[in-house]
Scaffold this motif. Structure first.
Motif, PDB file in Angstrom:
ATOM      1  N   LYS A  43     114.331  71.124  65.960  1.00  0.00           N
ATOM      2  CA  LYS A  43     113.891  69.766  65.654  1.00  0.00           C
ATOM      3  C   LYS A  43     112.384  69.611  65.776  1.00  0.00           C
ATOM      4  CE  LYS A  43     118.082  67.219  66.798  1.00  0.00           C
ATOM      5  NZ  LYS A  43     118.651  66.119  67.604  1.00  0.00           N
ATOM      6  N   TYR A  44     111.713  70.639  66.246  1.00  0.00           N
ATOM      7  CA  TYR A  44     110.268  70.583  66.362  1.00  0.00           C
ATOM      8  C   TYR A  44     109.700  71.972  66.207  1.00  0.00           C
ATOM      9  CZ  TYR A  44     105.593  70.176  68.342  1.00  0.00           C
ATOM     10  OH  TYR A  44     104.248  70.228  68.524  1.00  0.00           O
ATOM     11  N   SER A  45     108.621  72.092  65.420  1.00  0.00           N
ATOM     12  CA  SER A  45     107.932  73.367  65.266  1.00  0.00           C
ATOM     13  C   SER A  45     106.724  73.366  66.182  1.00  0.00           C
ATOM     14  CB  SER A  45     107.473  73.546  63.813  1.00  0.00           C
ATOM     15  OG  SER A  45     108.580  73.546  62.941  1.00  0.00           O
ATOM     16  N   PRO A  46     106.686  74.259  67.170  1.00  0.00           N
ATOM     17  CA  PRO A  46     105.548  74.265  68.097  1.00  0.00           C
ATOM     18  C   PRO A  46     104.271  74.689  67.388  1.00  0.00           C
ATOM     19  CG  PRO A  46     106.879  76.222  68.428  1.00  0.00           C
ATOM     20  CD  PRO A  46     107.620  75.367  67.441  1.00  0.00           C
ATOM     21  N   THR A  47     103.151  74.324  67.976  1.00  0.00           N
ATOM     22  CA  THR A  47     101.871  74.799  67.456  1.00  0.00           C
ATOM     23  C   THR A  47     101.788  76.302  67.700  1.00  0.00           C
ATOM     24  OG1 THR A  47     100.789  74.397  69.575  1.00  0.00           O
ATOM     25  CG2 THR A  47     100.738  72.606  67.937  1.00  0.00           C
ATOM     26  N   ALA A  51     103.533  78.555  70.659  1.00  0.00           N
ATOM     27  CA  ALA A  51     104.390  79.689  70.320  1.00  0.00           C
ATOM     28  C   ALA A  51     103.907  80.963  71.029  1.00  0.00           C
ATOM     29  CB  ALA A  51     104.405  79.901  68.805  1.00  0.00           C
ATOM     30  N   PHE A  52     102.596  81.159  71.025  1.00  0.00           N
ATOM     31  CA  PHE A  52     102.053  82.335  71.716  1.00  0.00           C
ATOM     32  C   PHE A  52     102.267  82.242  73.220  1.00  0.00           C
ATOM     33  CE2 PHE A  52     100.146  85.452  69.076  1.00  0.00           C
ATOM     34  CZ  PHE A  52      99.735  84.836  67.905  1.00  0.00           C
ATOM     35  N   ARG A  53     102.141  81.032  73.780  1.00  0.00           N
ATOM     36  CA  ARG A  53     102.350  80.859  75.224  1.00  0.00           C
ATOM     37  C   ARG A  53     103.795  81.175  75.596  1.00  0.00           C
ATOM     38  NH1 ARG A  53      98.425  78.206  78.248  1.00  0.00           N
ATOM     39  NH2 ARG A  53      96.723  77.287  77.045  1.00  0.00           N
ATOM     40  N   ILE A  54     104.723  80.736  74.738  1.00  0.00           N
ATOM     41  CA  ILE A  54     106.137  81.019  75.001  1.00  0.00           C
ATOM     42  C   ILE A  54     106.359  82.532  74.999  1.00  0.00           C
ATOM     43  CG2 ILE A  54     108.473  80.842  74.048  1.00  0.00           C
ATOM     44  CD1 ILE A  54     107.685  78.023  73.050  1.00  0.00           C
ATOM     45  N   ALA A  55     105.818  83.205  74.003  1.00  0.00           N
ATOM     46  CA  ALA A  55     105.966  84.660  73.915  1.00  0.00           C
ATOM     47  C   ALA A  55     105.358  85.332  75.142  1.00  0.00           C
ATOM     48  CB  ALA A  55     105.306  85.171  72.635  1.00  0.00           C
ATOM     49  N   PRO A  61     106.566  90.223  72.084  1.00  0.00           N
ATOM     50  CA  PRO A  61     105.725  89.921  70.918  1.00  0.00           C
ATOM     51  C   PRO A  61     106.178  88.616  70.263  1.00  0.00           C
ATOM     52  CG  PRO A  61     106.637  92.148  70.789  1.00  0.00           C
ATOM     53  CD  PRO A  61     107.332  91.462  71.921  1.00  0.00           C
ATOM     54  N   LEU A  62     105.265  87.961  69.579  1.00  0.00           N
ATOM     55  CA  LEU A  62     105.582  86.676  68.967  1.00  0.00           C
ATOM     56  C   LEU A  62     106.762  86.782  68.009  1.00  0.00           C
ATOM     57  CD1 LEU A  62     104.586  83.732  68.797  1.00  0.00           C
ATOM     58  CD2 LEU A  62     103.250  84.397  66.797  1.00  0.00           C
ATOM     59  N   ASP A  63     106.801  87.883  67.229  1.00  0.00           N
ATOM     60  CA  ASP A  63     107.867  87.986  66.240  1.00  0.00           C
ATOM     61  C   ASP A  63     109.211  88.377  66.862  1.00  0.00           C
ATOM     62  OD1 ASP A  63     106.925  91.240  64.783  1.00  0.00           O
ATOM     63  OD2 ASP A  63     107.217  90.558  66.849  1.00  0.00           O
ATOM     64  N   HIS A  64     109.208  88.663  68.150  1.00  0.00           N
ATOM     65  CA  HIS A  64     110.485  88.864  68.830  1.00  0.00           C
ATOM     66  C   HIS A  64     111.064  87.519  69.254  1.00  0.00           C
ATOM     67  CE1 HIS A  64     113.498  91.170  71.140  1.00  0.00           C
ATOM     68  NE2 HIS A  64     113.386  90.225  72.048  1.00  0.00           N
ATOM     69  N   VAL A  65     110.182  86.571  69.509  1.00  0.00           N
ATOM     70  CA  VAL A  65     110.617  85.238  69.948  1.00  0.00           C
ATOM     71  C   VAL A  65     110.943  84.363  68.730  1.00  0.00           C
ATOM     72  CG1 VAL A  65     110.007  83.196  71.298  1.00  0.00           C
ATOM     73  CG2 VAL A  65     109.158  85.450  71.988  1.00  0.00           C
ATOM     74  N   PHE A  66     110.070  84.420  67.709  1.00  0.00           N
ATOM     75  CA  PHE A  66     110.262  83.621  66.492  1.00  0.00           C
ATOM     76  C   PHE A  66     110.409  84.555  65.299  1.00  0.00           C
ATOM     77  CE2 PHE A  66     109.413  79.578  68.405  1.00  0.00           C
ATOM     78  CZ  PHE A  66     108.509  79.837  69.426  1.00  0.00           C
ATOM     79  N   GLN A  67     111.344  84.257  64.422  1.00  0.00           N
ATOM     80  CA  GLN A  67     111.595  85.099  63.262  1.00  0.00           C
ATOM     81  C   GLN A  67     111.433  84.296  61.985  1.00  0.00           C
ATOM     82  OE1 GLN A  67     114.297  84.935  65.806  1.00  0.00           O
ATOM     83  NE2 GLN A  67     112.845  86.285  66.846  1.00  0.00           N
ATOM     84  N   TRP A  68     110.752  84.897  61.047  1.00  0.00           N
ATOM     85  CA  TRP A  68     110.523  84.283  59.737  1.00  0.00           C
ATOM     86  C   TRP A  68     111.524  84.881  58.761  1.00  0.00           C
ATOM     87  CZ3 TRP A  68     108.179  80.697  56.861  1.00  0.00           C
ATOM     88  CH2 TRP A  68     107.954  80.939  55.498  1.00  0.00           C
ATOM     89  N   ALA A  81     107.338  79.075  51.962  1.00  0.00           N
ATOM     90  CA  ALA A  81     106.142  78.291  52.259  1.00  0.00           C
ATOM     91  C   ALA A  81     105.310  79.029  53.297  1.00  0.00           C
ATOM     92  CB  ALA A  81     106.558  76.926  52.799  1.00  0.00           C
ATOM     93  N   PRO A  82     103.980  78.849  53.288  1.00  0.00           N
ATOM     94  CA  PRO A  82     103.112  79.606  54.202  1.00  0.00           C
ATOM     95  C   PRO A  82     103.485  79.362  55.646  1.00  0.00           C
ATOM     96  CG  PRO A  82     101.800  78.435  52.598  1.00  0.00           C
ATOM     97  CD  PRO A  82     103.210  78.012  52.377  1.00  0.00           C
ATOM     98  N   ALA A  83     103.452  80.388  56.462  1.00  0.00           N
ATOM     99  CA  ALA A  83     103.778  80.261  57.883  1.00  0.00           C
ATOM    100  C   ALA A  83     102.616  79.591  58.598  1.00  0.00           C
ATOM    101  CB  ALA A  83     104.039  81.639  58.471  1.00  0.00           C
ATOM    102  N   GLY A  84     102.921  78.691  59.465  1.00  0.00           N
ATOM    103  CA  GLY A  84     101.872  78.030  60.253  1.00  0.00           C
ATOM    104  C   GLY A  84     102.449  77.557  61.563  1.00  0.00           C
ATOM    105  N   GLU A  85     103.756  77.232  61.561  1.00  0.00           N
ATOM    106  CA  GLU A  85     104.400  76.779  62.777  1.00  0.00           C
ATOM    107  C   GLU A  85     105.757  77.459  62.851  1.00  0.00           C
ATOM    108  OE1 GLU A  85     102.519  72.354  63.173  1.00  0.00           O
ATOM    109  OE2 GLU A  85     104.411  72.616  62.146  1.00  0.00           O
ATOM    110  N   ALA A  86     106.340  77.424  64.052  1.00  0.00           N
ATOM    111  CA  ALA A  86     107.614  78.122  64.230  1.00  0.00           C
ATOM    112  C   ALA A  86     108.696  77.148  64.641  1.00  0.00           C
ATOM    113  CB  ALA A  86     107.446  79.203  65.289  1.00  0.00           C
ATOM    114  N   GLY A  87     109.930  77.381  64.231  1.00  0.00           N
ATOM    115  CA  GLY A  87     111.044  76.513  64.610  1.00  0.00           C
ATOM    116  C   GLY A  87     112.333  77.145  64.171  1.00  0.00           C
ATOM    117  N   GLN A  88     113.434  76.466  64.358  1.00  0.00           N
ATOM    118  CA  GLN A  88     114.746  77.024  64.051  1.00  0.00           C
ATOM    119  C   GLN A  88     115.427  76.160  63.005  1.00  0.00           C
ATOM    120  OE1 GLN A  88     117.250  77.218  67.444  1.00  0.00           O
ATOM    121  NE2 GLN A  88     118.890  78.331  66.436  1.00  0.00           N
ATOM    122  N   PRO A  89     115.985  76.700  61.947  1.00  0.00           N
ATOM    123  CA  PRO A  89     116.651  75.866  60.929  1.00  0.00           C
ATOM    124  C   PRO A  89     117.892  75.212  61.501  1.00  0.00           C
ATOM    125  CG  PRO A  89     116.971  78.207  60.448  1.00  0.00           C
ATOM    126  CD  PRO A  89     116.025  78.138  61.588  1.00  0.00           C
TER     127      PRO A  89
END
Lengths: 89, 146
Positions: A43-47, A51-55, A61-68, A81-89
């Protein structure tokens, strides 16, 4: 709202990190428990910084926490669409 | 539910009865609430001031209660999601206010005056605030990606 092309493993990583609570993760990165819950629920895409702080908290690594997934954006009909924020569908 | 979302619910919840009373009274007053501004018609101004003060008092009281119950959560700064949701509410409300101001300030004076114009302007202000709170709450409940 447009379907997001991101997923995340935050809930799993919290469990593996000694059953960390959403509140503990939120305090570690400077957001509320409700914001962590919203990120996990897509419901929210972190900045990028959040996202880096969570990782960093999980030591992953960031891509282990968030996947595109690179899926098509429903709202615009444009592919990936260009990646800029992370979230879950 | 976070502290700031609770405050938004309280604000919206206080607005509805307060301004419902005012505009309901205005509508019930009929032609008296449409005419020229006279000393006898100033009760409408006092009524608006009264409901606004009552609303502010209710929000303040509930805010104090919620702040005490929330403890530290009420004193910390808004996080990125809360700031993004606040910005979204203000951005949407701005367009509502802009459209209403054009309607009341540019279009209506050609055919309206007095209390009709004043009450229309007050309605636009209230509608703008209502929109802001509604968008904020919608964003908290349904999600907003900034």
């Amino acid at each position: 709202m447009a379907r997001l092309a991101f997923t995340n493993r935050i809930r799993t990583l919290r469990f593996l990190a000694g059953e960390m609570t959403q509140a503990e993760l939120g305090e570690a990165i400077g957001v509320t428990r409700q914001t962590i819950a919203a990120i996990e629920a897509g419901k929210y895409s972190p900045t990028l910084e959040a996202a880096f702080r969570i990782a960093q908290v999980f030591g992953k690594p960031l891509d282990h926490v968030f996947q595109w997934s690179g899926a098509e954006d429903e709202a615009s009909g444009d592919p990936a669409a260009p990646a800029g924020e992370a979230g879950q569908p | 539910m976070g502290f700031r979302e609770k405050i938004a619910w309280v604000s919206l919840g206080a607005m509805i009865p307060a301004y419902g009373v005012y505009f309901g009274t205005i509508l019930a007053a009929g032609d008296e609430a449409q005419g020229a501004v006279t000393p006898e018609s100033l009760w409408m101004l006092w009524l608006f001031a009264g409901v606004t003060a009552a609303q502010a008092g209710a929000i303040s009281l509930m805010g104090v209660v919620l702040a005490i119950r929330a403890g530290r959560d009420s004193r910390r700064a808004a996080d990125e999601r809360e700031r993004a949701i606040t910005r979204r509410g203000s951005a949407v409300a701005y367009h509502v206010l802009l459209a209403g101001t054009i309607l009341v300030g540019v279009v209506m004076p050609f055919e309206a005056s007095g209390w009709r114009l004043i009450n229309a302007a007050l309605f636009v202000l209230v509608l703008g605030e209502f929109t802001r709170h509604a968008v904020v709450l919608f964003s908290y409940r349904r999600g907003w990606h900034g």
